[in-house]
Enzyme design. Structure first.
Site, PDB file in Angstrom:
ATOM      1  N   HIS A  97       4.718   0.325   0.484  1.00  0.00           N
ATOM      2  CA  HIS A  97       5.221  -0.488   1.587  1.00  0.00           C
ATOM      3  C   HIS A  97       4.264  -1.625   1.936  1.00  0.00           C
ATOM      4  O   HIS A  97       3.084  -1.585   1.600  1.00  0.00           O
ATOM      5  CB  HIS A  97       5.468   0.373   2.840  1.00  0.00           C
ATOM      6  N   GLN A 156       0.811  -1.224   0.000  1.00  0.00           N
ATOM      7  CA  GLN A 156       0.000   0.000   0.000  1.00  0.00           C
ATOM      8  C   GLN A 156       0.837   1.262   0.000  1.00  0.00           C
ATOM      9  O   GLN A 156       2.044   1.233   0.245  1.00  0.00           O
ATOM     10  CB  GLN A 156      -0.888   0.015   1.244  1.00  0.00           C
ATOM     11  N   HIS A 208       0.117   5.832   0.727  1.00  0.00           N
ATOM     12  CA  HIS A 208      -0.824   6.843   1.211  1.00  0.00           C
ATOM     13  C   HIS A 208      -0.563   8.168   0.505  1.00  0.00           C
ATOM     14  O   HIS A 208       0.582   8.482   0.160  1.00  0.00           O
ATOM     15  CB  HIS A 208      -0.675   7.001   2.723  1.00  0.00           C
ATOM     16  N   ARG A 239      -4.134   0.483  -2.349  1.00  0.00           N
ATOM     17  CA  ARG A 239      -3.476  -0.823  -2.315  1.00  0.00           C
ATOM     18  C   ARG A 239      -2.966  -1.253  -3.688  1.00  0.00           C
ATOM     19  O   ARG A 239      -3.546  -0.892  -4.703  1.00  0.00           O
ATOM     20  CB  ARG A 239      -4.433  -1.871  -1.748  1.00  0.00           C
ATOM     21  N   GLU A 242       2.987   7.688   8.394  1.00  0.00           N
ATOM     22  CA  GLU A 242       3.013   6.771   9.542  1.00  0.00           C
ATOM     23  C   GLU A 242       4.444   6.431   9.941  1.00  0.00           C
ATOM     24  O   GLU A 242       5.367   6.507   9.135  1.00  0.00           O
ATOM     25  CB  GLU A 242       2.172   5.514   9.265  1.00  0.00           C
TER      26      GLU A 242
END
Ligand SMILES: [Zn+2]
Length: 407
Positions: free
Chosen positions: A267, A97, A99, A286, A134
């Site tokens: 990642h 995935q 972001h 994804r 993240e």
């Protein structure tokens, strides 16, 4: 300060042991336990307080955002908590995935709203208008794939693997080792048919097994990469994530080491447990290793195909000898860790809110006359401006993480 109770998320990739053993519950647990969430996310907010009169952290903040978040944070994030703190416990790989940036998330959210796509639709890409940087810090050995590997190394690995189904792609990557060619190859792979990937998975299994058994220089250099591709090919035949894994950096974090995942970084977390902090968003695009929705065009529009080396964060204890800071270049959060022994008292507090999470041992937290003791797997909510001191109890040692807004 208040005790907050996290929410366990039971995804199929979760461990039946890690979270149960961390919290001292019977192990194995009846169902896989993948994540334990501490925060005010709309889908699974933590509850505050110990009794049946407890409320959600969302409601506590909504009643008085200025007091709970502090004026600056309340203003900047429209009265909401800007971060979410989790413990991850991966028994099996999670999806591949990436972001979006804030600008991409705003545009994508508006576009899907205008198209009338329901917020809960399985094929929706953008569930809110925020970015989702993240940061993970390993609790035990934590394995991951993150970011595109240097193209010359990837060509070396793929040449040694010698998969007949992608020979032309390897040749074009060797002839043109640049991000544009890497993108072209990755897009072809992500758009290939399931049948093509089924055949390739068989080839990966056969060739990776031969190479791993050979024990030559290729194994010295790429053992983890080959083992991961072999494992993924067995678990996910027909999935483009098997091939995509061969383009990515293979990362292995020792306990205490961290990794920051910026927007656009492709990642996949493979196994192990970690504390994770992220901006409070659900925007996940994804690219494989999943049965969920994949939108290759949208994913490729946000991916950064520039190869980057892995930047493992290995902080040294700063001024207080037990405090470790994991810097992240985002305004939503900072993550700190303490390794406490029985005699050490550390102070924590700031202008913004904090979630204090114990991950080993027991720790006493005091704010003025008020004190509480939390054990591993438990957490405390600190409103803005609350100052506390923390001491390991039971003679220590204890491990504590705190997610907070910077400053
Ligand atoms: Zn992610």
């Amino acid at each position: 300060m208040e005790l907050i109770t996290g929410v366990i998320k039971s995804y199929d990739w979760g461990s039946r042991r890690t979270l149960a053993e961390l919290a001292g519950r019977p192990s194995p647990s009846p169902t896989p336990e993948a994540e334990l969430w501490f925060g005010a996310h709309e889908s699974s907010p933590s509850t505050v307080g110990e009794s049946s009169g407890s409320i959600t952290l969302i409601d506590l903040i909504r009643e008085d955002p200025q007091t709970q978040l502090g004026a600056q944070c309340a203003e900047a994030y429209d009265g909401t908590l800007p971060f979410l703190l989790k413990i991850l416990a991966a028994e099996k790989p999670l999806s591949l995935q990436a972001h979006p940036t804030s600008a991409q998330a705003e545009a994508g959210f508006a576009r899907e709203n205008a198209a009338g796509i329901d917020l809960s639709a399985s094929y929706r890409n953008y569930r809110d208008n925020r970015h989702k940087p993240e940061l993970v810090v390993a609790l035990e050995r934590f394995e991951a794939l993150a970011g595109f590997r240097a193209i010359s190394s990837t060509v070396t690995l793929l040449t040694a693997l010698d998969l007949s189904g992608v020979a032309d792609d390897v040749a074009s990557l060797a002839a043109n080792p640049c991000p544009a060619e890497l993108k072209a190859v990755a897009l072809r792979w992500m758009r290939s048919s399931r049948e093509h990937h089924d055949r390739l998975a068989l080839e990966v299994i056969e060739r990776a097994t031969v190479l791993l058994d050979s024990g030559g220089w290729i194994v010295d250099r790429f053992e983890a990469e080959l083992s991961t591709a072999l494992d993924l090919a067995r678990r996910y035949p027909g999935d483009p994530g098997v091939l995509m894994s061969l383009l990515l950096n293979r990362v292995s974090l020792a306990p205490g080491e961290g990794l920051f995942l910026p927007a656009g970084n492709l990642h996949a977390y493979l196994s192990g447990s970690a504390v994770e902090i992220m901006a409070n968003s659900d925007n996940v695009l994804r690219g494989g290793l999943t049965t969920k929705h994949i939108d290759v065009d949208e994913l490729s529009s946000i991916l950064d195909f520039t190869p980057i080396p892995v930047d493992v964060l290995d902080p040294q204890p700063c001024d207080r000898r037990s405090e470790y800071i994991y810097p992240a270049p985002v305004p939503e959060f900072v993550l700190r860790r303490w390794e406490l022994d029985g005699n050490l008292e550390v102070a924590l507090g700031g202008d913004g809110p904090a979630v204090v999470l114990c991950t080993a041992g027991r720790v006493e937290i005091r704010a003025g006359d008020h004190q509480m003791e939390i054990s591993s797997g438990k957490a405390v909510w600190l409103p803005a401006g609350d100052s506390v001191t923390m001491t390991a109890t039971d003679g220590g040692p204890a491990q504590v993480f705190a997610g907070s807004t910077p400053g």
